[in-house]
Design a protein around this motif. Structure first.
Motif, PDB file in Angstrom:
ATOM      1  N   PRO A   1       0.828  -1.203   0.000  1.00  0.00           N
ATOM      2  CA  PRO A   1       0.000   0.000   0.000  1.00  0.00           C
ATOM      3  C   PRO A   1       0.869   1.262   0.000  1.00  0.00           C
ATOM      4  N   VAL A   2       1.023   1.853  -1.157  1.00  0.00           N
ATOM      5  CA  VAL A   2       1.768   3.112  -1.302  1.00  0.00           C
ATOM      6  C   VAL A   2       1.172   3.863  -2.483  1.00  0.00           C
ATOM      7  N   ARG A   3       0.994   5.151  -2.310  1.00  0.00           N
ATOM      8  CA  ARG A   3       0.463   5.944  -3.416  1.00  0.00           C
ATOM      9  C   ARG A   3       1.536   6.138  -4.477  1.00  0.00           C
ATOM     10  N   LYS A   4       1.115   6.101  -5.718  1.00  0.00           N
ATOM     11  CA  LYS A   4       2.031   6.289  -6.842  1.00  0.00           C
ATOM     12  C   LYS A   4       2.779   7.604  -6.703  1.00  0.00           C
ATOM     13  N   SER A   5       2.085   8.651  -6.319  1.00  0.00           N
ATOM     14  CA  SER A   5       2.720   9.965  -6.196  1.00  0.00           C
ATOM     15  C   SER A   5       3.829   9.956  -5.145  1.00  0.00           C
ATOM     16  N   ASP A   6       3.627   9.231  -4.044  1.00  0.00           N
ATOM     17  CA  ASP A   6       4.653   9.148  -2.995  1.00  0.00           C
ATOM     18  C   ASP A   6       5.865   8.351  -3.475  1.00  0.00           C
ATOM     19  N   LEU A   7       5.611   7.227  -4.134  1.00  0.00           N
ATOM     20  CA  LEU A   7       6.707   6.416  -4.659  1.00  0.00           C
ATOM     21  C   LEU A   7       7.484   7.186  -5.726  1.00  0.00           C
ATOM     22  N   ASP A   8       6.763   7.829  -6.647  1.00  0.00           N
ATOM     23  CA  ASP A   8       7.413   8.627  -7.689  1.00  0.00           C
ATOM     24  C   ASP A   8       8.284   9.711  -7.073  1.00  0.00           C
ATOM     25  N   GLN A   9       7.778  10.360  -6.028  1.00  0.00           N
ATOM     26  CA  GLN A   9       8.521  11.443  -5.379  1.00  0.00           C
ATOM     27  C   GLN A   9       9.837  10.924  -4.796  1.00  0.00           C
ATOM     28  N   LYS A  10       9.806   9.767  -4.156  1.00  0.00           N
ATOM     29  CA  LYS A  10      11.023   9.189  -3.566  1.00  0.00           C
ATOM     30  C   LYS A  10      12.032   8.804  -4.656  1.00  0.00           C
ATOM     31  N   VAL A  11      11.550   8.156  -5.711  1.00  0.00           N
ATOM     32  CA  VAL A  11      12.444   7.734  -6.790  1.00  0.00           C
ATOM     33  C   VAL A  11      13.080   8.950  -7.459  1.00  0.00           C
ATOM     34  N   LEU A  12      12.283   9.947  -7.766  1.00  0.00           N
ATOM     35  CA  LEU A  12      12.816  11.144  -8.430  1.00  0.00           C
ATOM     36  C   LEU A  12      13.752  11.919  -7.516  1.00  0.00           C
ATOM     37  N   ALA A  13      13.463  11.949  -6.221  1.00  0.00           N
ATOM     38  CA  ALA A  13      14.360  12.625  -5.278  1.00  0.00           C
ATOM     39  C   ALA A  13      15.718  11.928  -5.249  1.00  0.00           C
ATOM     40  N   LEU A  14      15.725  10.595  -5.191  1.00  0.00           N
ATOM     41  CA  LEU A  14      16.997   9.862  -5.190  1.00  0.00           C
ATOM     42  C   LEU A  14      17.723  10.051  -6.517  1.00  0.00           C
ATOM     43  N   TYR A  15      16.988   9.964  -7.604  1.00  0.00           N
ATOM     44  CA  TYR A  15      17.587  10.153  -8.929  1.00  0.00           C
ATOM     45  C   TYR A  15      18.280  11.518  -9.002  1.00  0.00           C
ATOM     46  N   ASN A  16      17.602  12.551  -8.560  1.00  0.00           N
ATOM     47  CA  ASN A  16      18.174  13.899  -8.617  1.00  0.00           C
ATOM     48  C   ASN A  16      19.341  14.069  -7.653  1.00  0.00           C
TER      49      ASN A  16
END
Length: 195
Positions: free
Chosen positions: A25-40
């Motif tokens: 159970p995780v919102r797509k927006s939250d997961l996307d935010q974490k991945v993009l933050a790490l990527y950046n």
């Protein structure tokens, strides 16, 4: 294989004798935010020489701490729920979805076990299609490899890897540097069963 939906992440684990699915159970927006933050964070992180050239600057910076926290958070979402299914395995095939295509899974690790990255535990490779695993080696009479690397001449080691693959697969074709164009690749695709 990972599949992101608006309110959940689905992880499918397939082995030689079983297939298991997990819903996280995780919102797509939250997961996307974490991945993009790490990527950046990784993208804008200074290289090793820049980070250590001044002895008065601590090697561990606030940015390093942020990266470690993001790595742990993503590990807890993407790997920890399936950890028991990975025990005893040597190779891990990852089929990402959406923003997970931007995530270097090999660096994921739990915060309390820093230094034990996923790539130190498994041989990891990526695929974009589960059907590659439906081709049994017994059914393939000959491996015909088309390998592409270093198209923009910025990744010398990618070129070395492609040359190494051509030594393993003698009937392969390699496209490097200026030969590695989309039109050339598309013209050759039909004659190869491994890309």
């Amino acid at each position: 294989q990972y599949l992101i939906s608006p309110n959940a992440l689905y992880i499918f684990i397939a082995g030689p004798d079983s297939v298991v699915a997990r819903e996280i159970p995780v919102r797509k927006s939250d997961l996307d935010q974490k991945v993009l933050a790490l990527y950046n964070q990784i993208k804008h992180r200074p290289s090793g020489t820049q980070r250590t050239i001044h002895r008065d600057v601590p090697v561990e910076t606030a940015q390093d701490a942020d990266i470690e926290i993001l790595i742990d958070e993503l590990y807890q979402l993407l790997i920890a729920p399936i950890e028991t299914h990975l025990e005893g395995k040597e190779t891990l095939a990852i089929i990402p979805n959406g923003t997970l295509n931007m995530l270097p899974f090999q660096i994921l690790m739990p915060y309390e076990n820093r230094g034990l990255m996923l790539n130190s535990r498994f041989n990891i490779f990526y695929s974009n299609d589960f059907s590659v695993f439906l081709m049994l080696p017994d059914e393939i009479e000959q491996f015909n490899l088309l390998a592409i690397g270093n198209a923009d001449e910025s990744l010398a080691f990618a070129e070395d890897e492609v040359r190494l693959l051509s030594g393993i697969f003698p009937d392969s074709e390699i496209l490097i540097r200026r030969e590695a164009t989309k039109s050339r690749m598309n013209a050759l695709l039909q004659g190869y069963n491994i890309l």
